[in-house]
Design an enzyme around this catalytic site. Structure first.
Site, PDB file in Angstrom:
ATOM      1  N   ARG A  70      -3.225 -11.784   3.641  1.00 28.65           N
ATOM      2  CA  ARG A  70      -4.525 -11.336   3.134  1.00 28.65           C
ATOM      3  C   ARG A  70      -4.688 -11.777   1.682  1.00 28.65           C
ATOM      4  O   ARG A  70      -3.776 -11.615   0.863  1.00 28.65           O
ATOM      5  CB  ARG A  70      -4.645  -9.802   3.152  1.00 28.65           C
ATOM      6  N   TYR A 108       0.844  -1.201   0.000  1.00 28.96           N
ATOM      7  CA  TYR A 108       0.000   0.000   0.000  1.00 28.96           C
ATOM      8  C   TYR A 108       0.875   1.246   0.000  1.00 28.96           C
ATOM      9  O   TYR A 108       1.952   1.270   0.611  1.00 28.96           O
ATOM     10  CB  TYR A 108      -0.875   0.044   1.245  1.00 28.96           C
ATOM     11  N   HIS A 114      -7.458  -8.278  -2.652  1.00 30.74           N
ATOM     12  CA  HIS A 114      -8.751  -7.616  -2.434  1.00 30.74           C
ATOM     13  C   HIS A 114      -8.671  -6.140  -2.777  1.00 30.74           C
ATOM     14  O   HIS A 114      -7.610  -5.529  -2.736  1.00 30.74           O
ATOM     15  CB  HIS A 114      -9.218  -7.790  -0.990  1.00 30.74           C
ATOM     16  N   TYR A 116      -0.673  -9.902   0.633  1.00 28.11           N
ATOM     17  CA  TYR A 116       0.405  -9.409   1.509  1.00 28.11           C
ATOM     18  C   TYR A 116       0.259 -10.029   2.892  1.00 28.11           C
ATOM     19  O   TYR A 116      -0.842 -10.390   3.311  1.00 28.11           O
ATOM     20  CB  TYR A 116       0.396  -7.882   1.581  1.00 28.11           C
ATOM     21  N   HIS A 166     -10.684  -2.537  -1.631  1.00 32.10           N
ATOM     22  CA  HIS A 166     -11.606  -1.917  -0.673  1.00 32.10           C
ATOM     23  C   HIS A 166     -12.584  -1.017  -1.426  1.00 32.10           C
ATOM     24  O   HIS A 166     -12.170  -0.259  -2.320  1.00 32.10           O
ATOM     25  CB  HIS A 166     -10.840  -1.058   0.326  1.00 32.10           C
TER      26      HIS A 166
END
Lengths: 233, 195
Positions: A153, A104, A156, A143, A158
């Site tokens: 995770r 991120y 995905h 990640y 958000h």
């Protein structure tokens, strides 16, 4: 103004989901008090067209500095509707995600994977008159996270939606079909109802796939319906 | 019911560059920020501020709070919101990670009483890592005791938990502040609503 049907708690996770450790100290322990919904819940913010700029719906372009972002280009289509199947026009959809390497842009993310100078990973779009939305992006990477040993995770994206009223507010995550990490992920599994969980997984669509350009996925989003007579369809 | 609701999922720890970019100094525009009412909005200008605490009593540094409120006349904003406006917007959004004391804050006007309530209040949604479903609450005002005593929602809350919903007015050198903390758990657990 209209009022909305009660939230279907069976479609959602409990506030305390022990497999997801952060819920233990952060989820309310007392049941929420039911109140009669009125003006306050039935109204909600609407947003000026200027809230979405020309490239905001294209995450492959809106963070470009000196080239194309790396990764698998995808296009996500979806329809926002309510539980009675009514399309929800002019709804703001905000999206954010990790890059193809699973990193991120957020300053707190210290995962040892590279940032992509040409990918920020956030954008937004409106639904059209039929409740349809579309955005282009790069398929996000998986990640690791600290919930338990060897926790990862699943891929995905958000999504955040206001819907027609403050009561219909929804923040969710879109997952990808066939991801082996889904069955190991306490956030995905936090939703106890297996049929409800399936609604978090986008469908690959060859019809939505743009030849020579981007793989297509379909992710429909269902918000609470309104009180009153369902629309004939 | 023809279709099932899409399940809620956590906002996670990394929402800032998507949802609160300006506040956290990322290169992206905002659709909402801590300013609920700009300088041109009618009414008594106030700041609402507080801290979110977890079950250990530690301040939460990665929560996001949204508020939605009526204007000084008790009307919700029906106009599309543009954050370049200097009047009343009605919507605010603030993360708890940029203030030195990890507070949220909103610059707004004190709302009027809406048509189907008896006391003024602000609607609140709490999001954070560790919440798979966001939680709704309200902020009422401690200088409105007479109206608070008549408000059907506030009075439906057990008397010993009502204080968790009432912000305290403080006069500071920079203006009027209302202070209210959000406790996710514990003896002072904030009352959350199923709206």
């Amino acid at each position: 103004m209209s009022t909305f049907k009660p939230r279907d708690w069976g479609s959602h996770a409990p506030y305390i989901a022990p497999g997801y450790k952060s819920t233990l100290l952060r989820g309310p322990t007392k049941a929420p008090l039911a109140i009669k919904s009125g003006l306050t819940e039935g109204t909600g913010p609407r947003f000026a067209p200027a809230s979405v700029r020309e490239l905001d719906f294209d995450l492959t372009k809106n963070g470009v500095v000196n080239g194309e972002p790396l990764g698998e280009r995808i296009v996500v289509h979806g329809r926002v509707m309510d539980t009675d199947g009514r399309p929800q026009p002019n709804i703001l959809v905000e999206v954010w995600q990790a890059n193809a390497a699973g990193r991120y842009v957020h300053k707190v993310d210290q995962h040892d994977a590279p940032l992509d100078p040409n990918f920020r990973g956030s954008g937004r779009c409106f639904t059209d008159d039929q409740g349809n939305y579309k955005f282009y992006t790069i398929k996000p990477g998986a990640y690791p996270w600290g919930n338990h040993f060897n926790a990862w995770r699943p891929n995905h994206i958000h999504l955040s939606l206001f819907g027609p009223g403050f009561a219909t507010r929804l923040v969710t995550q879109m997952y990808f079909p066939g991801d082996p990490l889904l069955d190991l992920d306490p956030i995905f599994l936090g939703t106890e109802d297996a049929a409800a969980r399936e609604r978090l997984i986008a469908k690959f669509s060859i019809d939505r796939t743009e030849e020579g350009f981007a793989l297509g996925y379909q992710f429909d989003i269902v918000l609470r319906g309104r009180n009153g007579t369902p629309m004939e369809n | 019911m023809a279709y099932g609701e899409t399940p809620s999922q956590t906002v996670g720890p990394y929402f800032a560059y998507g949802l609160t970019a300006g506040q956290y100094a990322y290169d992206f525009t905002d659709i909402a920020d801590p300013t609920v009412a700009g300088p041109d909005a009618k009414g008594e200008h106030i700041r609402i501020t507080g801290t979110v605490f977890d079950g250990d009593g530690n301040p939460v540094n990665d929560a996001m709070i949204e508020i939605w409120q009526a204007d000084a006349d008790g009307n919700y904003n029906e106009k599309p919101i543009d954050v370049s406006e200097t009047g009343f917007r009605g919507l605010g959004r603030c993360g708890t990670g940029t203030d030195a004391k990890l507070r949220f804050w909103f610059d707004t006007v004190k709302p009027g009483v809406v048509a189907d309530a008896e006391a003024p209040f602000v609607n609140v949604i709490v999001f954070m890592r560790g919440m798979l479903v966001h939680a709704f609450t309200r902020f009422y005002f401690d200088d409105e005791a007479d109206l608070n005593a008549k408000d059907p929602v506030l009075q439906s809350v057990p008397a010993d938990r009502r204080d968790t919903l009432i912000a305290k007015r403080v006069e500071t050198p920079t203006g009027i502040e209302y202070r209210i903390d959000i406790h996710m758990q514990g003896d002072a657990e904030t009352v959350f609503f199923d709206v």
